[in-house]
Motif scaffolding. Structure first.
Motif, PDB file in Angstrom:
ATOM      1  N   LEU A  72       0.840  -1.204   0.000  1.00 19.11           N
ATOM      2  CA  LEU A  72       0.000   0.000   0.000  1.00 19.11           C
ATOM      3  C   LEU A  72       0.872   1.250   0.000  1.00 19.11           C
ATOM      4  O   LEU A  72       0.628   2.183  -0.765  1.00 19.11           O
ATOM      5  N   ASP A 130      -5.372   0.397   7.091  1.00 18.11           N
ATOM      6  CA  ASP A 130      -4.926   0.243   5.703  1.00 18.11           C
ATOM      7  C   ASP A 130      -6.099   0.068   4.743  1.00 18.11           C
ATOM      8  O   ASP A 130      -6.151   0.712   3.695  1.00 18.11           O
ATOM      9  N   VAL A 131      -7.056  -0.797   5.103  1.00 18.74           N
ATOM     10  CA  VAL A 131      -8.202  -0.977   4.199  1.00 18.74           C
ATOM     11  C   VAL A 131      -9.081   0.272   4.174  1.00 18.74           C
ATOM     12  O   VAL A 131      -9.688   0.585   3.154  1.00 18.74           O
ATOM     13  N   ILE A 134      -7.367   2.529   1.765  1.00 19.14           N
ATOM     14  CA  ILE A 134      -7.640   2.076   0.394  1.00 19.14           C
ATOM     15  C   ILE A 134      -9.036   2.521  -0.035  1.00 19.14           C
ATOM     16  O   ILE A 134      -9.223   3.025  -1.147  1.00 19.14           O
ATOM     17  N   ALA A 135     -10.013   2.350   0.841  1.00 12.97           N
ATOM     18  CA  ALA A 135     -11.390   2.754   0.502  1.00 12.97           C
ATOM     19  C   ALA A 135     -11.454   4.246   0.198  1.00 12.97           C
ATOM     20  O   ALA A 135     -12.060   4.666  -0.793  1.00 12.97           O
ATOM     21  N   GLN A 138      -9.700   4.955  -3.109  1.00 15.28           N
ATOM     22  CA  GLN A 138     -10.469   4.533  -4.285  1.00 15.28           C
ATOM     23  C   GLN A 138     -11.643   5.466  -4.554  1.00 15.28           C
ATOM     24  O   GLN A 138     -12.000   5.686  -5.709  1.00 15.28           O
ATOM     25  N   THR A 182      -7.082  -2.058  -5.645  1.00 10.83           N
ATOM     26  CA  THR A 182      -7.948  -3.240  -5.494  1.00 10.83           C
ATOM     27  C   THR A 182      -7.093  -4.483  -5.264  1.00 10.83           C
ATOM     28  O   THR A 182      -7.400  -5.300  -4.387  1.00 10.83           O
ATOM     29  N   ALA A 185      -5.726  -4.535  -1.708  1.00 12.23           N
ATOM     30  CA  ALA A 185      -6.774  -4.901  -0.746  1.00 12.23           C
ATOM     31  C   ALA A 185      -7.090  -6.387  -0.829  1.00 12.23           C
ATOM     32  O   ALA A 185      -7.276  -7.050   0.203  1.00 12.23           O
ATOM     33  N   ASP A 186      -7.140  -6.917  -2.042  1.00  6.59           N
ATOM     34  CA  ASP A 186      -7.508  -8.319  -2.236  1.00  6.59           C
ATOM     35  C   ASP A 186      -6.403  -9.311  -1.861  1.00  6.59           C
ATOM     36  O   ASP A 186      -6.666 -10.480  -1.660  1.00  6.59           O
ATOM     37  N   LEU A 189      -5.213  -8.155   2.662  1.00  9.17           N
ATOM     38  CA  LEU A 189      -5.467  -7.045   3.589  1.00  9.17           C
ATOM     39  C   LEU A 189      -6.895  -7.041   4.095  1.00  9.17           C
ATOM     40  O   LEU A 189      -7.132  -6.855   5.291  1.00  9.17           O
ATOM     41  N   ASN A 190      -7.871  -7.225   3.209  1.00 13.21           N
ATOM     42  CA  ASN A 190      -9.257  -7.240   3.664  1.00 13.21           C
ATOM     43  C   ASN A 190      -9.494  -8.379   4.661  1.00 13.21           C
ATOM     44  O   ASN A 190     -10.191  -8.194   5.646  1.00 13.21           O
TER      45      ASN A 190
END
Length: 194
Positions: A72, A130-131, A134-135, A138, A182, A185-186, A189-190
């Motif tokens: 990230l 972190d997620v 990312i959100a 995005q 994406t 995250a995939d 991390l998620n």
């Protein structure tokens, strides 16, 4: 049981509600310097995204410092350099139009950046933050993708070829950044954030 029939007053209230509804859909008066042609709207929108990109150049390092995942951090670092290039491309667009590069506060981007800051304040360092980053990132990318796509369409119609070339180059990078986020995250991390 007695059935009530509508009274004269109940019937009289319906037109008042209709009047209120039509007031809500009335046209908003145009500002004094309102855009009259597509070229005006195009230039105004360039000012808006120019402000947004410059604000991102300042905000992205904070997101990178608050991230803990190495992938990230690397994705954000790469996008900082790209965003600086986006600013330069917009300046080239202004130049091609014979205009001085000028920024106009972008309320949408300000809201997205405020939301990102809020996410960082309301989460503990680690996978959850972190997620959240990312959100937030995005959401910014999707706003930029929509904006650059629209501006490219305007530039095409206006036959502003240099602007079109620059806008499409940036649009492509924004899409790639979104895809990169994406993937980050995939790649667990998620799941780690659960």
């Amino acid at each position: 049981m007695e059935t009530k029939t509508p009274t004269k007053n109940a019937t009289a209230k319906k037109p008042a509600a209709t009047k209120t509804a039509s007031k809500a859909t009335a046209k908003t008066p145009a500002k004094k310097n309102a855009a009259k042609e597509l070229k005006d709207l195009f230039e105004d929108s360039l000012k808006d995204i120019y402000w947004a990109e410059k604000a991102l150049v300042k905000a992205l390092p904070t997101m990178m410092k608050n991230a803990t995942d190495a992938k990230l951090k690397a994705a954000i670092e790469k996008h900082i350099a790209e965003t600086e290039t986006h600013v330069q491309r917009l300046e080239q667009c202004f130049s091609a139009l014979g205009k001085k590069a000028q920024a106009k506060k972008c309320d949408a981007m300000q809201g997205l950046l405020d939301e990102g800051k809020s996410i960082m304040q309301e989460t503990e360092p680690g996978a959850v933050r972190d997620v959240g980053i990312i959100a937030a990132a995005q959401k910014v990318e999707h706003y930029e993708i929509a904006t650059y796509g629209t501006l490219a369409a305007y530039a095409k119609v206006l036959k502003e070829d240099e602007c079109l070339k620059n806008l499409l180059a940036t649009l492509n990078e924004e899409k790639k950044c979104d895809e990169s986020l994406t993937k980050v995250a995939d790649t667990a991390l998620n799941t780690q954030a659960m």
